[in-house]
Design an enzyme around this catalytic site. Structure first.
Site, PDB file in Angstrom:
ATOM      1  N   GLN A   1       0.958  -1.133   0.066  1.00 56.57           N
ATOM      2  CA  GLN A   1      -0.014   0.027  -0.020  1.00 56.57           C
ATOM      3  C   GLN A   1       0.585   1.237  -0.155  1.00 56.57           C
ATOM      4  OE1 GLN A   1      -2.763  -0.318   3.228  1.00 56.57           O
ATOM      5  NE2 GLN A   1      -3.367  -2.392   2.510  1.00 56.57           N
TER       6      GLN A   1
ATOM      7  N   HIS B   1      -1.531   0.026   5.711  1.00 60.27           N
ATOM      8  CA  HIS B   1      -2.054   0.919   6.567  1.00 60.27           C
ATOM      9  C   HIS B   1      -1.326   2.179   6.685  1.00 60.27           C
ATOM     10  CE1 HIS B   1      -5.117  -2.318   8.024  1.00 60.27           C
ATOM     11  NE2 HIS B   1      -5.113  -2.278   6.986  1.00 60.27           N
TER      12      HIS B   1
ATOM     13  N   GLU C   1     -15.989   2.407   8.522  1.00 66.80           N
ATOM     14  CA  GLU C   1     -16.662   3.432   9.255  1.00 66.80           C
ATOM     15  C   GLU C   1     -16.679   4.645   8.639  1.00 66.80           C
ATOM     16  OE1 GLU C   1     -15.515   1.216  13.652  1.00 66.80           O
ATOM     17  OE2 GLU C   1     -14.725   3.246  13.060  1.00 66.80           O
TER      18      GLU C   1
ATOM     19  N   TYR D   1     -11.454   5.986  19.186  1.00 69.15           N
ATOM     20  CA  TYR D   1     -12.594   5.411  18.105  1.00 69.15           C
ATOM     21  C   TYR D   1     -12.288   3.840  18.314  1.00 69.15           C
ATOM     22  CZ  TYR D   1     -13.740  10.054  16.901  1.00 69.15           C
ATOM     23  OH  TYR D   1     -14.175  11.178  16.855  1.00 69.15           O
TER      24      TYR D   1
ATOM     25  N   TYR E   1     -10.150 -11.389   9.795  1.00 66.53           N
ATOM     26  CA  TYR E   1      -9.980 -12.086   8.607  1.00 66.53           C
ATOM     27  C   TYR E   1      -9.851 -13.575   8.771  1.00 66.53           C
ATOM     28  CZ  TYR E   1      -8.964  -7.527   6.434  1.00 66.53           C
ATOM     29  OH  TYR E   1      -9.073  -6.241   5.980  1.00 66.53           O
TER      30      TYR E   1
END
Length: 380
Positions: free
Chosen positions: A88, A160, A253, A263, A274
């Protein structure tokens, strides 16, 4: 030369001849007239230079192009940082200061995020600030690019990063989404910036008024925490900050972001691991700030925009989301700090980014190799 004129060639080659803007076609579901403006290699983010029709697009392997959306001509950007490309990671977000909106500017402040290699097979997100100079028709360059923020600590893996950038409406503060880097538990540890949103000055120093401003760095950077992987972050017209976050297997979300709030990730999520392992739902732990909207099955969101233009008047104030998993645009109706999904518009491809253009059109970036840039207008 004015940045609005930066686009004197279609490919970045000054010897190339200009090509006419293609005619629009009907989208597959008949909702939009769409016009294609070239293709890109793993595009990650896009931003219009304020006050101009020139759209800049970052490509994850480490390159950037721009498109004059009036003429359809394209150019390239040099002076970019070395990025750690893979998974990523790579070149990420791009942001300009809205106050630098004079169309005659050929130099303006630019903020970029990217993945940076560290020692021992580690890496982390960084944000740099520099000057974008456009004094040629088909080429711009980034000068004096200095790193003003680093995700702390650097860790192994290539997932991430988040590294979305947003400015407060008064441009006094820079907000950066910092993902959990697939390490989970650091998101609950305010001794690092993984799994958090940080709030800084435009020079990258911790901002006064942060919830942990009296502590040592990097804790004094944190605005909110307990996040997983925020890939969309925007202020609405009332100055409220919102984050669009990937859950695990379920549990994407939309969050209303408030000062000092936790959060909940990875302690709670309305998704599961997963491998099928259970994660307690948000409702079981009311001490954590809960979502405004939760999606299971996931939509795997890219970025989003709060629409304010005239082309789609019924959508003013709505959040328009680029869906990766759904291959669709997702429209969310906003009511203060409440929200509900009201429509999906199939586009046939994974969507990485969506933003509003100067004329109120929606501009959509597909995801992956040979990803198209599309201008969307109402079908009727």
């Amino acid at each position: 030369m004015a940045i609005a004129s930066c686009g004197g060639a279609t490919t970045g080659d000054s010897s190339a001849e200009a090509v006419s803007t293609p005619a629009p076609t009907m989208s597959a579901d008949g909702q939009f007239m769409q016009t294609e403006y070239g293709s890109f290699n793993e595009p990650w983010a896009a931003a219009f230079a304020p006050g101009t029709p020139v759209l800049f697009v970052t490509e994850k392997p480490g390159s950037m192009k721009f498109v004059d959306t009036v003429t359809g001509k394209m150019g390239t950007v040099s002076g970019l940082p070395e990025v750690d490309y893979g998974g990523q990671g790579g070149l990420g977000d791009i942001a300009f200061l809205p106050s630098e909106s004079a169309a005659t500017l050929n130099r303006r402040t630019i903020f970029l995020s990217w993945a940076e290699a560290g020692s021992g097979d580690t890496r982390g997100a960084v944000v740099g600030k520099g000057m974008l100079i456009c004094d040629q028709a088909d080429e711009c360059r980034v000068d004096s690019l200095d790193i003003i923020w680093r995700q702390a600590p650097k860790v192994t893996g290539r997932g991430h990063y988040s590294h979305r950038i947003a400015f407060s409406p008064d441009e006094a503060h820079l907000y950066i989404a910092s993902g959990d880097r697939q390490k989970k538990t650091p998101a609950q540890d305010t001794g690092n910036t993984l799994g958090s949103i940080v709030r800084l000055t435009l020079d990258g120093t911790p901002a006064a008024g942060n919830p942990f401003a009296d502590r040592n760095g990097p804790t004094n950077q944190i605005w909110s925490y307990g996040h997983r992987n925020i890939l969309g972050m925007q202020f609405d017209a009332s100055g409220r900050l919102w984050g669009l976050e990937h859950g695990p297997a379920g549990g994407d979300e939309l969050n209303f972001i408030e000062r000092g709030k936790n959060y909940g990730w990875p302690v709670v999520s309305d998704g599961d691991e997963y491998d099928g392992g259970n994660i307690p739902d948000h409702s079981t732990r009311p001490e954590f700030e809960s979502y405004v909207i939760n999606w299971t099955p996931v939509i795997a969101p890219g970025d989003f925009t709060f629409y304010s233009g005239n082309a789609f008047p019924a959508w003013r104030g709505d959040a328009i989301i680029a869906g990766l998993k759904t291959n669709a645009l997702i429209r969310v109706e906003m009511d203060g700090t409440s929200a509900r999904e009201v429509a999906r518009y199939p586009m046939g491809e994974r969507l990485r980014d969506v933003l509003e253009g100067p004329d109120g059109a929606l501009w959509v970036l597909e995801d992956g190799d040979n990803a198209k840039l599309l201008k969307l207008m109402p079908a009727a």
